[in-house]
Design an enzyme around this catalytic site. Structure first.
Site, PDB file in Angstrom:
ATOM      1  N   SER A  83       0.837  -1.206   0.000  1.00 19.64           N
ATOM      2  CA  SER A  83       0.000   0.000   0.000  1.00 19.64           C
ATOM      3  C   SER A  83       0.866   1.247   0.000  1.00 19.64           C
ATOM      4  O   SER A  83       1.961   1.271   0.576  1.00 19.64           O
ATOM      5  CB  SER A  83      -0.888  -0.005   1.251  1.00 19.64           C
ATOM      6  OG  SER A  83      -1.483   1.253   1.454  1.00 19.64           O
ATOM      7  N   TYR A 132      -2.345   0.357  10.060  1.00 19.80           N
ATOM      8  CA  TYR A 132      -2.482  -0.338   8.773  1.00 19.80           C
ATOM      9  C   TYR A 132      -1.210  -0.183   7.949  1.00 19.80           C
ATOM     10  O   TYR A 132      -0.634  -1.166   7.474  1.00 19.80           O
ATOM     11  CB  TYR A 132      -3.683   0.213   8.003  1.00 19.80           C
ATOM     12  CG  TYR A 132      -3.714  -0.208   6.558  1.00 19.80           C
ATOM     13  CD1 TYR A 132      -3.785  -1.548   6.208  1.00 19.80           C
ATOM     14  CD2 TYR A 132      -3.648   0.738   5.533  1.00 19.80           C
ATOM     15  CE1 TYR A 132      -3.806  -1.937   4.871  1.00 19.80           C
ATOM     16  CE2 TYR A 132      -3.679   0.377   4.209  1.00 19.80           C
ATOM     17  CZ  TYR A 132      -3.756  -0.967   3.884  1.00 19.80           C
ATOM     18  OH  TYR A 132      -3.755  -1.343   2.557  1.00 19.80           O
ATOM     19  N   LYS A 181       1.775  -3.053   6.839  1.00 20.95           N
ATOM     20  CA  LYS A 181       2.247  -3.304   5.471  1.00 20.95           C
ATOM     21  C   LYS A 181       3.757  -3.091   5.371  1.00 20.95           C
ATOM     22  O   LYS A 181       4.468  -3.859   4.710  1.00 20.95           O
ATOM     23  CB  LYS A 181       1.510  -2.387   4.490  1.00 20.95           C
ATOM     24  CG  LYS A 181       0.046  -2.714   4.297  1.00 20.95           C
ATOM     25  CD  LYS A 181      -0.146  -4.043   3.585  1.00 20.95           C
ATOM     26  CE  LYS A 181      -1.586  -4.284   3.198  1.00 20.95           C
ATOM     27  NZ  LYS A 181      -1.797  -5.576   2.496  1.00 20.95           N
TER      28      LYS A 181
END
Length: 336
Positions: A124, A148, A152
């Site tokens: 991402s 988040y 990643k």
């Protein structure tokens, strides 16, 4: 080639499955159905003329993963299975580290056990954090600002270390921006369980009357209209990018770990997306400006020059077309 798609029944995974299967690859879908539905397989069958294999399982189940890799003679893996909402990650950080980081550890252990060393990882653009400059390229420092993004980034670093430790690994980390839109058939698209965490499906549900209005998080950013600016990429362009990365991993010069941005290079504000969706649907989308959401940045859009030069990939679908396809899917979705 037989390819395992973790999270393969989900939004991006299902579109990648179509792209891969239509050129002759055998796809094996692996999904715990936590944010997807098993009937996606029957819809894929209507598109493809045959139903892909679905293994219902959790990405943290190393034994089942290894069994699946062996049973279907898998040669490469595309890893989509992961939690993916910024706001939710702030509220539930441990769930994100458990699913995204531990899940990937379990997957690569199973792959190593079975001698499978090709991996395309769904990363991402959130790994970059607050942009120091725009557009974001792969040389931009990584400094994720929410759980988040950090999950990643931890996975990327783990995979990079893995590739250094064993020269047989071939790993492509695809840092993509904001996937939107749906397949041209209208049979598959983004249909999250519960309240949508992403902008486009929420707008679509407001347009159909399923929700009263859209909450726009922040109207005082340093952007042209005060709302957040993002790089929106059509999901079929994204699927093509995964195929291009897989093809790249088969080249002689592809050993090791590689990162690629997948985006259009153009940023659109939340209000611009609302207006584009209203044009596509002919519907009104009521909204209200509310407080900023923790973990968000003002603007984020890509430089995808590296993907164009090395993978031979470039996004082609524009925002209005993205909205048209999303609206077509929303209308079909209500009938499924």
């Amino acid at each position: 080639m037989s390819i395992l798609l973790t999270g393969g029944v989900g939004y991006i995974g299902s579109h990648a499955a179509v792209t891969l299967a239509q050129i002759g690859h055998k796809v094996v879908l692996y999904d715990n159905l936590s944010n997807s539905r098993a009937d996606v397989v029957s819809r894929l069958a209507r598109i493809l003329g045959h139903a892909p294999v679905l293994i219902e399982g959790d990405v943290r189940d190393t034994e089942l993963l290894a069994q699946t890799l062996r049973t279907y003679s898998v040669s490469a893996v595309m890893h989509f299975a992961g939690l993916k909402a910024v706001g939710e990650s702030v509220a539930q950080p441990l769930a994100y580290y458990d699913n995204n980081v531990t899940g990937t550890q379990c997957l690569v252990r199973a792959m190593r056990r079975c001698g499978v060393r090709k991996l395309v990882f769904s990363s991402s653009a959130t790994v970059y954090g607050e942009p120091q400059y725009l557009p974001l390229d792969e040389k931009h420092p990584t400094h994720a600002v929410n759980p988040y993004g950090r999950s990643k980034l931890h996975v990327e670093e783990m995979l990079s270390d893995l590739a250094v430790s064993d020269a047989d690994w071939r790993i492509a980390c695809l840092r993509y921006f904001n996937p939107v839109g749906a397949h041209s058939s209208g049979l598959i698209g983004e249909d999250p369980n519960g309240t949508p965490n992403n902008l486009m499906p929420y707008i679509a549900q407001v347009a159909t009357g399923r929700r009263d209005r859209l909450s726009v998080f922040g109207g005082d950013y340093d952007t042209p209209d005060g709302t957040g600016v993002r790089d929106y990429i059509h999901v079929t362009d994204l699927a093509d990018g995964h195929l291009a990365a897989l093809n790249f991993l088969g080249r002689d010069d592809a050993a090791g770990w590689h990162a690629f941005n997948l985006g259009t290079g153009t940023g659109h504000s939340v209000l611009e997306v609302i207006q584009a969706f209203e044009r596509a649907s002919g519907m009104n989308v009521p909204y209200e400006i509310v407080a900023r959401r923790p973990g968000d940045v003002a603007s984020s859009y890509a430089s995808s020059d590296k993907a164009r030069q090395i993978l031979g990939w470039q996004a082609g679908v524009r925002l209005d077309e993205m909205c048209i396809s999303a609206w077509r899917w929303q209308q079909h979705c209500a009938q499924l």
